[in-house]
Write a protein that holds these residues in place. Structure first.
Motif, mmCIF file in Angstrom:
data_model
loop_
_atom_site.group_PDB
_atom_site.id
_atom_site.type_symbol
_atom_site.label_atom_id
_atom_site.label_comp_id
_atom_site.label_asym_id
_atom_site.label_seq_id
_atom_site.Cartn_x
_atom_site.Cartn_y
_atom_site.Cartn_z
ATOM 1 N N HIS A 35 41.801 43.583 45.059
ATOM 2 C CA HIS A 35 41.907 42.950 43.749
ATOM 3 C C HIS A 35 43.373 42.958 43.306
ATOM 4 O O HIS A 35 44.076 43.930 43.549
ATOM 5 C CB HIS A 35 41.049 43.698 42.723
ATOM 6 N N PRO A 36 43.897 41.875 42.694
ATOM 7 C CA PRO A 36 43.180 40.704 42.189
ATOM 8 C C PRO A 36 43.108 39.523 43.151
ATOM 9 O O PRO A 36 42.618 38.464 42.773
ATOM 10 C CB PRO A 36 44.014 40.332 40.955
ATOM 11 N N GLY A 37 43.597 39.671 44.366
ATOM 12 C CA GLY A 37 43.527 38.583 45.333
ATOM 13 C C GLY A 37 44.724 37.659 45.222
ATOM 14 O O GLY A 37 45.404 37.594 44.194
ATOM 15 N N THR A 39 46.168 33.612 46.320
ATOM 16 C CA THR A 39 45.768 32.269 46.703
ATOM 17 C C THR A 39 46.163 31.945 48.137
ATOM 18 O O THR A 39 45.384 31.357 48.891
ATOM 19 C CB THR A 39 46.399 31.245 45.749
ATOM 20 N N ASP A 40 47.372 32.321 48.540
ATOM 21 C CA ASP A 40 47.859 31.894 49.840
ATOM 22 C C ASP A 40 47.122 32.546 50.999
ATOM 23 O O ASP A 40 47.226 32.090 52.145
ATOM 24 C CB ASP A 40 49.367 32.137 49.966
ATOM 25 N N ALA A 41 46.348 33.592 50.738
ATOM 26 C CA ALA A 41 45.593 34.255 51.792
ATOM 27 C C ALA A 41 44.186 33.688 51.957
ATOM 28 O O ALA A 41 43.453 34.095 52.863
ATOM 29 C CB ALA A 41 45.507 35.749 51.519
ATOM 30 N N MET A 42 43.795 32.757 51.113
ATOM 31 C CA MET A 42 42.433 32.237 51.127
ATOM 32 C C MET A 42 42.282 31.126 52.163
ATOM 33 O O MET A 42 43.169 30.298 52.336
ATOM 34 C CB MET A 42 42.038 31.731 49.737
ATOM 35 N N ARG A 43 41.108 31.111 52.824
ATOM 36 C CA ARG A 43 40.774 30.053 53.764
ATOM 37 C C ARG A 43 39.358 29.587 53.486
ATOM 38 O O ARG A 43 38.430 30.368 53.610
ATOM 39 C CB ARG A 43 40.900 30.567 55.205
ATOM 40 N N PRO A 44 39.183 28.337 53.086
ATOM 41 C CA PRO A 44 40.211 27.316 52.879
ATOM 42 C C PRO A 44 41.024 27.578 51.611
ATOM 43 O O PRO A 44 40.587 28.331 50.738
ATOM 44 C CB PRO A 44 39.392 26.031 52.728
ATOM 45 N N HIS A 92 49.436 36.570 33.243
ATOM 46 C CA HIS A 92 49.021 37.016 34.574
ATOM 47 C C HIS A 92 49.251 38.506 34.662
ATOM 48 O O HIS A 92 50.040 39.083 33.892
ATOM 49 C CB HIS A 92 49.803 36.276 35.670
ATOM 50 N N LEU A 93 48.588 39.147 35.597
ATOM 51 C CA LEU A 93 48.837 40.556 35.863
ATOM 52 C C LEU A 93 50.172 40.714 36.586
ATOM 53 O O LEU A 93 50.597 39.801 37.311
ATOM 54 C CB LEU A 93 47.721 41.146 36.721
ATOM 55 N N PRO A 94 50.840 41.848 36.429
ATOM 56 C CA PRO A 94 52.120 42.035 37.134
ATOM 57 C C PRO A 94 52.000 41.824 38.637
ATOM 58 O O PRO A 94 52.903 41.272 39.274
ATOM 59 C CB PRO A 94 52.499 43.477 36.791
ATOM 60 N N GLU A 95 50.878 42.234 39.236
ATOM 61 C CA GLU A 95 50.714 42.091 40.677
ATOM 62 C C GLU A 95 50.380 40.656 41.100
ATOM 63 O O GLU A 95 50.235 40.375 42.296
ATOM 64 C CB GLU A 95 49.640 43.051 41.192
ATOM 65 N N PRO A 248 40.732 33.291 43.935
ATOM 66 C CA PRO A 248 41.032 34.594 44.546
ATOM 67 C C PRO A 248 40.120 35.724 44.096
ATOM 68 O O PRO A 248 39.990 36.727 44.800
ATOM 69 C CB PRO A 248 42.485 34.849 44.108
ATOM 70 N N LEU A 249 39.493 35.584 42.951
ATOM 71 C CA LEU A 249 38.578 36.626 42.483
ATOM 72 C C LEU A 249 37.398 36.806 43.436
ATOM 73 O O LEU A 249 36.821 37.896 43.508
ATOM 74 C CB LEU A 249 38.071 36.268 41.079
ATOM 75 N N ILE A 250 37.052 35.762 44.177
ATOM 76 C CA ILE A 250 35.866 35.831 45.043
ATOM 77 C C ILE A 250 36.083 36.751 46.244
ATOM 78 O O ILE A 250 35.340 37.727 46.418
ATOM 79 C CB ILE A 250 35.431 34.414 45.465
#
Length: 304
Positions: A35-37, A39-44, A92-95, A248-250
């Motif tokens: 968490h929190p995930g 975007t660039d790591a998600m496929r698709p 947004h969160l700092p991370e 990314p939450l998923i």
């Protein structure tokens, strides 16, 4: 909503496509992220409307605040608002700094001001700081989008939900919304709009998301009650209830990403870009007689 040929619903030649096949369909690669995930790591990769959203001035020169605007639905809304002519401050969160930089780029590429602000919306003082910064930047707030949220799946349901998790979910999803509305209110002119993010979970709760679903039910009720109160001030309050959306939450909070969204009648998860038009509409003057409503964007899941 798009007014160009490339709107995500056709091929640019007038062909209307089956909505069940507009975007990637399950099964996705199984994936897990802390968490929190990201975007660039998600496929698709999620679609936020980068290549498809065409604005038409619906929010020209509006000053907007979006919580949780770094990725997912928040990024799609920020992009759409900017292309509709709005300036955007988003939290947004700092991370989540990496995702926030991309949202900022998309807003600025649309020729509008972007103000990213790292904060923890679980703290009342942080919510007040965000509102104060927005007023300092823009002088007012024309549109407030309460979108930031936290969830964490618990297969043991009630036994698995700790007090710490329950408190985090409640403070992120409900308390923060209350604080943002409260502190933004003096800076909302007549004609302003508040758009909240509730969920299909408010009406059809999944047991493993019990605490999250409870907060989304609270948001639906809060929206309808606040709308009645603020109508006398000329401020509209509405909400969007998404179904499964690929954000990314998923992968950061659910154990099964491969079949995510398959349960909807359309047979797939939504992309964030498919949610943004509902927020644009509710924020725009085109929705001038709509307040206290919840727009259900669930892929066909029937809601009350």
């Amino acid at each position: 909503m798009s007014d160009g040929d490339s709107d995500g619903h056709g091929d640019g030649d007038g062909t209307v496509r089956n909505p069940a096949h507009l975007h990637p369909e399950p099964d996705f690669p199984q994936q897990d992220q802390p968490h929190p995930g990201r975007t660039d790591a998600m496929r698709p990769r999620p679609d936020h409307g980068e290549d498809t959203y065409r604005g038409s001035g619906r929010l020209r020169d509006r000053a907007c605040v979006i919580t949780g605007g770094d990725s997912g639905i928040g990024r799609a809304v920020a992009l759409a608002f900017a292309r509709e002519g709005a300036d955007v401050l988003f939290t947004h969160l700092p991370e989540e700094e990496q995702d926030a930089r991309e949202t900022r780029r998309l807003v600025e590429d649309a020729g509008r001001r972007a103000v990213p602000l790292a904060c923890d919306v679980r703290e009342e003082s942080e919510c007040r700081r965000v509102v104060d910064r927005a007023v300092a930047e823009f002088g007012r707030i024309d549109v407030l989008v309460n979108n930031a949220a936290y969830q964490m799946s618990q297969p043991d349901v009630l036994e698995g939900i700790t007090t710490e998790q329950f408190d985090r979910v409640m403070r992120t999803n409900v308390y923060a919304l209350f604080w943002f509305c409260k502190y933004a209110l003096p800076h909302l002119p007549e004609g302003a709009a508040i758009v909240n993010t509730t969920s299909v979970q408010a009406y059809k709760p999944s047991p493993h998301l019990l605490d999250y679903a409870a907060t989304k039910g609270a948001i639906a009720t809060f929206t309808q009650g606040l709308a009645q109160d603020l109508a006398r001030r000329g401020v509209r309050v509405n909400a969007v209830a998404p179904g499964p959306v690929w954000t990314p939450l998923i992968p950061a909070t659910l154990p099964d990403t491969a079949s995510f969204g398959k349960q909807s009648p359309l047979g797939r998860a939504a992309q964030p870009a498919e949610m943004a038009p509902a927020y644009v509409f509710l924020a725009s003057p085109e929705a001038s007689y709509i307040t206290g409503e919840i727009v259900n964007a669930t892929g066909g899941v029937p809601l009350p």
